[in-house]
Design an enzyme around this catalytic site. Structure first.
Site, PDB file in Angstrom:
ATOM      1  NE  ARG A 147     -89.908 -70.063  18.083  1.00  0.00           N
ATOM      2  CZ  ARG A 147     -90.728 -71.111  18.229  1.00  0.00           C
ATOM      3  NH1 ARG A 147     -90.811 -72.032  17.292  1.00  0.00           N
ATOM      4  NH2 ARG A 147     -91.489 -71.223  19.306  1.00  0.00           N
ATOM      5  CB  SER A 189     -88.275 -64.492  21.683  1.00  0.00           C
ATOM      6  OG  SER A 189     -89.457 -64.892  22.330  1.00  0.00           O
ATOM      7  CD  GLU A 259     -87.414 -66.545  18.375  1.00  0.00           C
ATOM      8  OE1 GLU A 259     -88.616 -66.305  18.233  1.00  0.00           O
ATOM      9  OE2 GLU A 259     -86.975 -67.336  19.247  1.00  0.00           O
TER      10      GLU A 259
END
Length: 264
Positions: A147, A189, A259
């Site tokens: 990520r 998320s 995130e």
């Protein structure tokens, strides 16, 4: 490529961003390669939390960068191309490995920038190279991880290795996995999964699943989704994010990392 002149449009981030928070701002629409170091690219606003008071200058890629073409067994995709458009192309042209894009919102530029995906599937597994304003850069020369990418310049195009054999079964499985996520306004998320654990499990374990402040809540469907019931505010969202960080740190000695990308 059709090089249309750049333009400015007015964007209401309470409507534009997926979490439905933010003020009204001017946004530059980029339709030609150039140096825009004073601007922050925001794509379709799917993983952003922007303060109404934020003074940062924002930009999006325009239609000149919305394209898909095949050449020499490579797939060239402009970074204004939506994930849905790329998935449809892969399905129609029997291209494998992009099934994980099913129900993953956003434009390609944002997906590449955050190495988006689902669990162990991530977009950099299949990338060959990217194009910046100056050059093509091979994947092996890029700094990326779970990520995250360390790419400072604007990504205008992503190039994928082509492997044939689109799997409808895989696509359906990704759809099922995402159907377990909240179907409300959110930025996806909220936190990255810590190594060997899940942010949702940790948030639930400290009693914050379903915890609500104003119209913002850690979803009772999936604790790692910060959802907006309608009139949630930036301040309430930040309060919940910080509360989760403090509680998880105290209980498990784990530092949660967002995130969601936050602009204050």
């Amino acid at each position: 490529m059709n090089q249309n002149i750049n333009e400015v449009k007015i964007v209401d981030f309470k409507r534009y961003s997926s979490i439905h928070i933010g003020g009204i701002k001017e946004v530059l629409v980029i339709n030609e390669l150039g140096d825009y170091k004073d601007y922050q690219i925001i794509g379709r606003g799917n993983n952003l939390l922007i303060s109404p008071n934020c003074e940062k200058r924002f930009a999006i890629l325009g239609d000149s960068f919305d394209y898909i073409k095949e050449e020499n067994e490579l797939l060239y995709v402009g970074c204004a191309t939506s994930s849905g458009k790329l998935l449809t192309y892969a399905r129609k042209n029997n291209i494998a490995d992009l099934e994980f894009l099913a129900k993953l919102p956003g434009n390609l530029g944002g997906l590449v920038k955050m190495n988006a995906g689902l669990k162990s599937w991530e977009i950099f597994n299949y990338i060959h190279s990217i194009k910046t304003k100056d050059e093509y850069i091979l994947k092996k020369d890029l700094d990326f991880s779970y990520r995250h990418t360390n790419i400072d310049s604007i990504i205008y195009e992503a190039i994928f290795n082509i492997k044939r054999g689109f799997s409808k079964e895989k696509q359906d499985e990704f759809v099922r996995m995402r159907d377990n996520q909240p179907q409300m306004a959110s930025a996806g998320s909220c936190f990255k999964n810590p190594k060997g654990d899940f942010a949702g499990r940790l948030i639930e374990a400290v009693g914050l699943k379903g915890y609500r402040v104003g119209d913002m809540e850690f979803s009772s469907t999936h604790a790692n989704f910060l959802v907006n019931h309608q009139n949630g505010t930036f301040d309430d969202a930040i309060y919940l994010i910080n509360l989760a960080k403090v509680k998880v740190k105290k209980e498990f000695n784990i530092e949660l990392e967002t995130e969601i990308i936050i602009f204050e």
